[in-house]
Design a protein around this motif. Structure first.
Motif, mmCIF file in Angstrom:
data_model
loop_
_atom_site.group_PDB
_atom_site.id
_atom_site.type_symbol
_atom_site.label_atom_id
_atom_site.label_comp_id
_atom_site.label_asym_id
_atom_site.label_seq_id
_atom_site.Cartn_x
_atom_site.Cartn_y
_atom_site.Cartn_z
ATOM 1 N N GLN A 131 37.781 25.714 63.119
ATOM 2 C CA GLN A 131 38.648 26.749 62.572
ATOM 3 C C GLN A 131 38.891 26.415 61.130
ATOM 4 N N VAL A 132 38.909 27.182 60.435
ATOM 5 C CA VAL A 132 39.441 26.988 58.836
ATOM 6 C C VAL A 132 40.230 28.199 58.578
ATOM 7 N N GLN A 133 41.279 27.448 57.903
ATOM 8 C CA GLN A 133 42.390 28.427 57.369
ATOM 9 C C GLN A 133 42.380 28.251 55.896
ATOM 10 N N LEU A 134 42.473 29.507 54.998
ATOM 11 C CA LEU A 134 42.431 29.814 53.985
ATOM 12 C C LEU A 134 43.711 30.405 53.280
ATOM 13 N N VAL A 135 44.198 29.967 52.430
ATOM 14 C CA VAL A 135 45.125 30.488 51.527
ATOM 15 C C VAL A 135 45.120 30.868 50.076
ATOM 16 N N GLU A 136 45.373 31.837 49.726
ATOM 17 C CA GLU A 136 45.044 32.313 48.445
ATOM 18 C C GLU A 136 46.172 32.284 47.495
ATOM 19 N N SER A 137 46.182 32.258 46.167
ATOM 20 C CA SER A 137 47.354 32.173 45.329
ATOM 21 C C SER A 137 46.792 32.653 43.883
ATOM 22 N N GLY A 138 47.800 32.741 42.997
ATOM 23 C CA GLY A 138 47.410 33.159 41.737
ATOM 24 C C GLY A 138 47.439 34.697 41.064
ATOM 25 N N GLY A 139 47.538 35.531 42.208
ATOM 26 C CA GLY A 139 47.242 36.785 41.823
ATOM 27 C C GLY A 139 48.572 37.097 40.828
ATOM 28 N N GLY A 140 48.653 38.537 40.383
ATOM 29 C CA GLY A 140 49.638 39.181 39.694
ATOM 30 C C GLY A 140 49.301 40.049 38.875
ATOM 31 N N LEU A 141 49.986 40.521 37.867
ATOM 32 C CA LEU A 141 50.011 41.571 37.162
ATOM 33 C C LEU A 141 49.558 41.112 35.571
ATOM 34 N N VAL A 142 48.496 41.728 34.942
ATOM 35 C CA VAL A 142 47.938 41.289 33.808
ATOM 36 C C VAL A 142 47.438 42.735 33.019
ATOM 37 N N GLN A 143 47.436 42.310 31.710
ATOM 38 C CA GLN A 143 47.030 43.497 30.621
ATOM 39 C C GLN A 143 45.621 43.377 30.695
ATOM 40 N N ALA A 144 45.067 44.740 30.386
ATOM 41 C CA ALA A 144 43.720 44.713 30.224
ATOM 42 C C ALA A 144 43.072 43.817 29.239
ATOM 43 N N GLY A 145 42.026 43.084 29.572
ATOM 44 C CA GLY A 145 41.661 42.014 28.598
ATOM 45 C C GLY A 145 42.162 40.520 28.813
ATOM 46 N N GLY A 146 43.102 40.522 29.616
ATOM 47 C CA GLY A 146 43.585 39.347 29.970
ATOM 48 C C GLY A 146 42.768 38.227 31.131
ATOM 49 N N SER A 147 43.432 37.274 31.452
ATOM 50 C CA SER A 147 42.790 36.455 32.412
ATOM 51 C C SER A 147 43.661 36.164 33.541
ATOM 52 N N LEU A 148 43.144 35.702 34.677
ATOM 53 C CA LEU A 148 43.912 35.090 35.824
ATOM 54 C C LEU A 148 42.849 34.252 36.441
ATOM 55 N N ARG A 149 43.508 33.183 37.099
ATOM 56 C CA ARG A 149 42.687 32.230 37.921
ATOM 57 C C ARG A 149 43.417 32.338 39.369
ATOM 58 N N LEU A 150 42.568 32.479 40.228
ATOM 59 C CA LEU A 150 42.769 32.664 41.738
ATOM 60 C C LEU A 150 42.521 31.133 42.297
ATOM 61 N N SER A 151 43.213 30.724 43.328
ATOM 62 C CA SER A 151 42.976 29.658 43.910
ATOM 63 C C SER A 151 42.999 29.926 45.446
ATOM 64 N N CYS A 152 42.110 29.199 46.227
ATOM 65 C CA CYS A 152 42.129 29.257 47.622
ATOM 66 C C CYS A 152 41.851 27.796 48.163
ATOM 67 N N ALA A 153 43.047 27.413 48.987
ATOM 68 C CA ALA A 153 43.142 26.065 49.703
ATOM 69 C C ALA A 153 42.616 26.292 50.778
ATOM 70 N N ALA A 154 41.894 25.496 51.486
ATOM 71 C CA ALA A 154 41.261 25.325 52.668
ATOM 72 C C ALA A 154 41.619 24.232 53.443
ATOM 73 N N SER A 155 41.695 24.537 54.878
ATOM 74 C CA SER A 155 42.094 23.300 55.656
ATOM 75 C C SER A 155 41.274 23.702 57.046
#
Length: 118
Positions: free
Chosen positions: A1-25
């Motif tokens: 089994q693998v568990q995956l947990v995402e983080s890093g989402g949110g609200l950003v203006q057009a042209g901006g940047s975000l970095r999503l992360s996904c931790a696995a176990s």
């Protein structure tokens, strides 16, 4: 089994940047192919990018040159760097993993919301 947990989402203006992360176990992370998918409101979940155990990457055309998938096997984490975001990138982003190229995407995270305002 693998568990995956995402983080890093949110609200950003057009042209901006975000970095999503996904931790696995669970299973040895370095043996997995990992990927990102997204689902916009009222639409089907679609493939965004994947990264093999050796670091080879593949992207859907709409995100090429804007998004970068990477992985840190020492931290059991996969990232999605998203630049030049546009309103059409608004979606719930899901991390996924599979055992090989012939396997289904068997493992999924719970998703993280990304909203891009115009």
């Amino acid at each position: 089994q693998v568990q995956l947990v995402e983080s890093g989402g949110g609200l950003v203006q057009a042209g901006g940047s975000l970095r999503l992360s996904c931790a696995a176990s669970g299973r040895a992370f370095s043996t997995l192919i990992v990927g990102w998918f997204r689902q916009a409101p009222g639409k089907e979940r679609k493939f965004v990018a994947q990264c093999t155990w050796s670091g080879n990457t593949y992207y859907t055309d709409s995100v090429k040159d804007r998004f970068t998938i990477s992985r840190d096997n020492g931290k059991n984490t996969v990232y999605l760097q998203m630049n030049s975001l546009a309103p059409e990138d608004t979606a719930v982003y899901y991390c996924a993993a599979r055992l090989g190229f012939a396997s289904d995407w068997e493992y999924w995270g719970q998703g993280t919301q990304v909203t891009v305002s115009s």
